[in-house]
Design a protein around this motif. Structure first.
Motif, mmCIF file in Angstrom:
data_model
loop_
_atom_site.group_PDB
_atom_site.id
_atom_site.type_symbol
_atom_site.label_atom_id
_atom_site.label_comp_id
_atom_site.label_asym_id
_atom_site.label_seq_id
_atom_site.Cartn_x
_atom_site.Cartn_y
_atom_site.Cartn_z
ATOM 1 N N ASN A 1 -9.093 8.142 -18.861
ATOM 2 C CA ASN A 1 -10.027 7.067 -19.195
ATOM 3 C C ASN A 1 -10.679 7.295 -20.544
ATOM 4 O O ASN A 1 -11.213 6.378 -21.146
ATOM 5 C CB ASN A 1 -11.125 6.953 -18.135
ATOM 6 N N GLN B 1 -8.113 2.263 8.764
ATOM 7 C CA GLN B 1 -7.135 2.101 9.833
ATOM 8 C C GLN B 1 -6.970 3.382 10.631
ATOM 9 O O GLN B 1 -6.898 3.354 11.851
ATOM 10 C CB GLN B 1 -5.785 1.670 9.231
ATOM 11 N N ALA B 2 -6.925 4.512 9.933
ATOM 12 C CA ALA B 2 -6.755 5.797 10.621
ATOM 13 C C ALA B 2 -7.924 6.055 11.560
ATOM 14 O O ALA B 2 -7.756 6.512 12.694
ATOM 15 C CB ALA B 2 -6.631 6.929 9.604
ATOM 16 N N ARG B 3 -9.121 5.758 11.101
ATOM 17 C CA ARG B 3 -10.314 5.953 11.919
ATOM 18 C C ARG B 3 -10.248 5.074 13.155
ATOM 19 O O ARG B 3 -10.534 5.530 14.263
ATOM 20 C CB ARG B 3 -11.561 5.617 11.089
ATOM 21 N N PRO C 1 -2.980 8.683 13.593
ATOM 22 C CA PRO C 1 -3.941 8.719 12.481
ATOM 23 C C PRO C 1 -3.524 9.675 11.361
ATOM 24 O O PRO C 1 -3.877 9.449 10.200
ATOM 25 C CB PRO C 1 -5.229 9.190 13.148
ATOM 26 N N TYR D 1 -8.098 16.244 10.797
ATOM 27 C CA TYR D 1 -8.729 16.138 9.479
ATOM 28 C C TYR D 1 -9.986 15.296 9.556
ATOM 29 O O TYR D 1 -10.162 14.472 10.471
ATOM 30 C CB TYR D 1 -7.748 15.556 8.453
ATOM 31 N N ALA E 1 -6.353 2.653 4.343
ATOM 32 C CA ALA E 1 -5.728 3.677 5.185
ATOM 33 C C ALA E 1 -6.790 4.461 5.950
ATOM 34 O O ALA E 1 -6.641 4.756 7.135
ATOM 35 C CB ALA E 1 -4.893 4.625 4.327
ATOM 36 N N ARG E 2 -7.891 4.763 5.263
ATOM 37 C CA ARG E 2 -8.983 5.492 5.900
ATOM 38 C C ARG E 2 -9.508 4.698 7.081
ATOM 39 O O ARG E 2 -9.685 5.228 8.186
ATOM 40 C CB ARG E 2 -10.135 5.663 4.897
ATOM 41 N N VAL F 1 -1.207 7.492 9.315
ATOM 42 C CA VAL F 1 -1.939 6.397 8.671
ATOM 43 C C VAL F 1 -2.839 6.940 7.565
ATOM 44 O O VAL F 1 -2.973 6.344 6.505
ATOM 45 C CB VAL F 1 -2.776 5.628 9.718
ATOM 46 N N GLY F 2 -3.457 8.082 7.816
ATOM 47 C CA GLY F 2 -4.326 8.694 6.818
ATOM 48 C C GLY F 2 -3.559 9.469 5.761
ATOM 49 O O GLY F 2 -4.139 10.104 4.894
ATOM 50 N N LEU G 1 2.577 15.763 -8.878
ATOM 51 C CA LEU G 1 1.134 15.766 -8.712
ATOM 52 C C LEU G 1 0.456 16.667 -9.724
ATOM 53 O O LEU G 1 -0.676 16.457 -10.078
ATOM 54 C CB LEU G 1 0.790 16.219 -7.295
ATOM 55 N N LEU G 2 1.170 17.706 -10.176
ATOM 56 C CA LEU G 2 0.532 18.636 -11.079
ATOM 57 C C LEU G 2 0.472 18.093 -12.501
ATOM 58 O O LEU G 2 -0.392 18.431 -13.267
ATOM 59 C CB LEU G 2 1.267 19.983 -11.089
ATOM 60 N N MET H 1 3.793 -3.751 6.317
ATOM 61 C CA MET H 1 4.322 -2.477 6.758
ATOM 62 C C MET H 1 3.985 -2.257 8.235
ATOM 63 O O MET H 1 2.892 -2.551 8.687
ATOM 64 C CB MET H 1 3.696 -1.448 5.822
ATOM 65 N N THR I 1 5.708 18.086 -5.975
ATOM 66 C CA THR I 1 4.693 19.016 -6.483
ATOM 67 C C THR I 1 4.510 18.832 -7.974
ATOM 68 O O THR I 1 3.411 18.756 -8.483
ATOM 69 C CB THR I 1 5.109 20.465 -6.203
ATOM 70 N N PRO J 1 -0.997 12.105 -15.244
ATOM 71 C CA PRO J 1 -0.325 10.841 -15.578
ATOM 72 C C PRO J 1 -0.433 10.485 -17.049
ATOM 73 O O PRO J 1 0.349 9.734 -17.557
ATOM 74 C CB PRO J 1 -1.038 9.798 -14.730
ATOM 75 N N ASN K 1 -9.968 12.885 14.035
ATOM 76 C CA ASN K 1 -9.287 12.462 12.824
ATOM 77 C C ASN K 1 -9.996 11.329 12.100
ATOM 78 O O ASN K 1 -10.305 10.298 12.682
ATOM 79 C CB ASN K 1 -7.857 12.015 13.154
ATOM 80 N N GLY K 2 -10.231 11.559 10.802
ATOM 81 C CA GLY K 2 -10.792 10.491 9.994
ATOM 82 C C GLY K 2 -12.292 10.323 10.117
ATOM 83 O O GLY K 2 -12.852 9.436 9.481
ATOM 84 N N PRO L 1 0.808 -1.220 0.000
ATOM 85 C CA PRO L 1 0.000 0.000 0.000
ATOM 86 C C PRO L 1 0.838 1.265 0.000
ATOM 87 O O PRO L 1 0.315 2.337 -0.154
ATOM 88 C CB PRO L 1 -0.824 -0.106 1.290
ATOM 89 N N THR L 2 2.153 1.139 0.172
ATOM 90 C CA THR L 2 2.957 2.358 0.201
ATOM 91 C C THR L 2 3.136 2.944 -1.195
ATOM 92 O O THR L 2 3.470 4.085 -1.357
ATOM 93 C CB THR L 2 4.366 2.098 0.782
ATOM 94 N N ARG M 1 -6.095 3.414 -0.313
ATOM 95 C CA ARG M 1 -6.637 4.591 0.377
ATOM 96 C C ARG M 1 -7.765 4.175 1.305
ATOM 97 O O ARG M 1 -7.885 4.679 2.419
ATOM 98 C CB ARG M 1 -7.175 5.610 -0.636
ATOM 99 N N ASN N 1 -5.046 16.795 -9.001
ATOM 100 C CA ASN N 1 -4.239 17.810 -9.669
ATOM 101 C C ASN N 1 -4.471 19.226 -9.143
ATOM 102 O O ASN N 1 -3.791 20.145 -9.582
ATOM 103 C CB ASN N 1 -4.456 17.750 -11.185
ATOM 104 N N LYS O 1 -5.088 1.954 -10.604
ATOM 105 C CA LYS O 1 -6.025 2.890 -9.965
ATOM 106 C C LYS O 1 -6.846 2.182 -8.910
ATOM 107 O O LYS O 1 -7.093 2.726 -7.841
ATOM 108 C CB LYS O 1 -6.946 3.514 -11.016
#
Lengths: 149, 175
Positions: free
Chosen positions: A63, A103-105, B8, B161, A100-101, B11-12, A40-41, B2, A37, A44, B39-40, A17-18, A97, B81, A90
């Protein structure tokens, strides 16, 4: 499409996932500069469409690009440049993501719970102390009729 | 596999995509309609239509702070972007008070994500002193790190966040 699937099944480490940017998989010659920067700008589609079509860049959404039908690719075609690969990457990023969401929560909630338990314990302690110190006060009330007037 | 980092913000990927690693040194409380943002957590666009109440900690009323609110996933997390999209910028916030005591350099624009699930990040910085901050000419492609460097804000002192997606329907699907 079977040969390509076999290739991907054989490649390990792509489920990490990294790796959030699939441009990392391109050959070093085509890799954009290290400045995040700029990375990202730049859309792709820049690298892919210049390699595939040799025509002016297609607008916006990668797409919407037509499949590379006219490209005289050697058989089998390079896996990195197909629509399937892009969708795959994608989807992987999206899945990463999402994980990660989640897990963060979960981590944040754990921290909150610990903090609230601590606060609760402290408040209970304080309340206990407040109760204990109140009782003797009532018995302290004494002289009422001994005033000099 | 990992190693799990329990912050968070890491992680986020807020630390990584928006900020560098920092140590939290101030209290920052962001509340929409008396609901504190943790957070989250997920908030709907309808819940964040109006600017939140922001309270900050610290002790010295003479210490001034700047609050930045950005969306690093604009217009879509799979192709950000416009990262970062600046939603709100408040400066000269005295410690122990909140944004209502500061200077609104960029007025609050409520998040209205149309594609995907966006992270909306609040970052608090400590200012060297009372200072004039020049608002950028546009909201998109703001860079919090560069902004902090430009105004000598140093590392963030706090950040929080939440996640936000389109009100109806599946926020993540794009056909």
């Amino acid at each position: 499409m079977k040969p390509m699937d076999d290739i991907w099944n054989g490649i390990g480490g792509l489920s990490s996932p990294t790796t959030t940017n699939f441009q990392d998989f391109f050959a070093p010659a085509t890799r954009p500069p290290a400045d995040s920067t700029a990375l990202l700008l730049r859309p792709p589609s820049t690298t892919i469409s210049t390699l595939l079509t040799n025509s002016p860049l297609h607008e916006d959404d990668p797409n919407k690009r037509p499949p590379p039908r006219h490209f005289p690719a050697p058989d089998p075609p390079q896996p990195e440049y197909t629509e399937k690969f892009r969708r795959l990457m994608k989807n992987r990023e999206s899945a990463a993501r999402s994980r990660a969401r989640k897990q963060a929560r979960a981590d944040e909630l754990e921290i909150e719970v610990r903090r609230l338990l601590k606060e609760n314990a402290k408040l209970k302690r304080l309340q206990k102390q407040a109760c204990v110190s109140q009782v003797p006060k009532e018995s302290k009330l004494s002289r009422t009729k001994s005033a000099p007037f | 596999m990992m190693p799990r980092d329990r912050d968070p913000l890491v992680v986020g990927r807020v630390i990584g995509d928006v900020l560098d690693s920092f140590t939290k040194s101030m209290d920052l409380t962001v509340s929409y309609n008396n609901m504190e943002v943790t957070n989250g957590c997920e908030l709907k666009p309808s819940q964040v239509v109006n600017k939140p109440r922001v309270d900050i900690g610290g002790e010295d009323l003479r210490a001034f702070h700047t609050l930045v609110m950005v969306d690093p996933d604009a217009p879509s997390p799979s192709d950000p972007n416009l990262r970062e999209y600046l939603h709100w910028l408040v400066t000269d916030i005295p410690a122990t008070t909140g944004t209502r005591f500061g200077q609104e350099a960029v007025c609050y624009e409520s998040p209205r994500p149309s594609m995907g699930i966006h992270r909306i990040v609040f970052v608090l910085f400590r200012q060297l002193g009372r200072q004039t901050v020049y608002a950028p000419g546009w909201r998109q492609n703001f860079n919090t790190k560069d902004f902090a460097e430009l105004y000598n804000l140093g590392p963030p002192v706090a950040a929080v966040y939440f996640n936000c997606q389109r009100e109806s329907g599946i926020g993540g699907r794009r056909r």
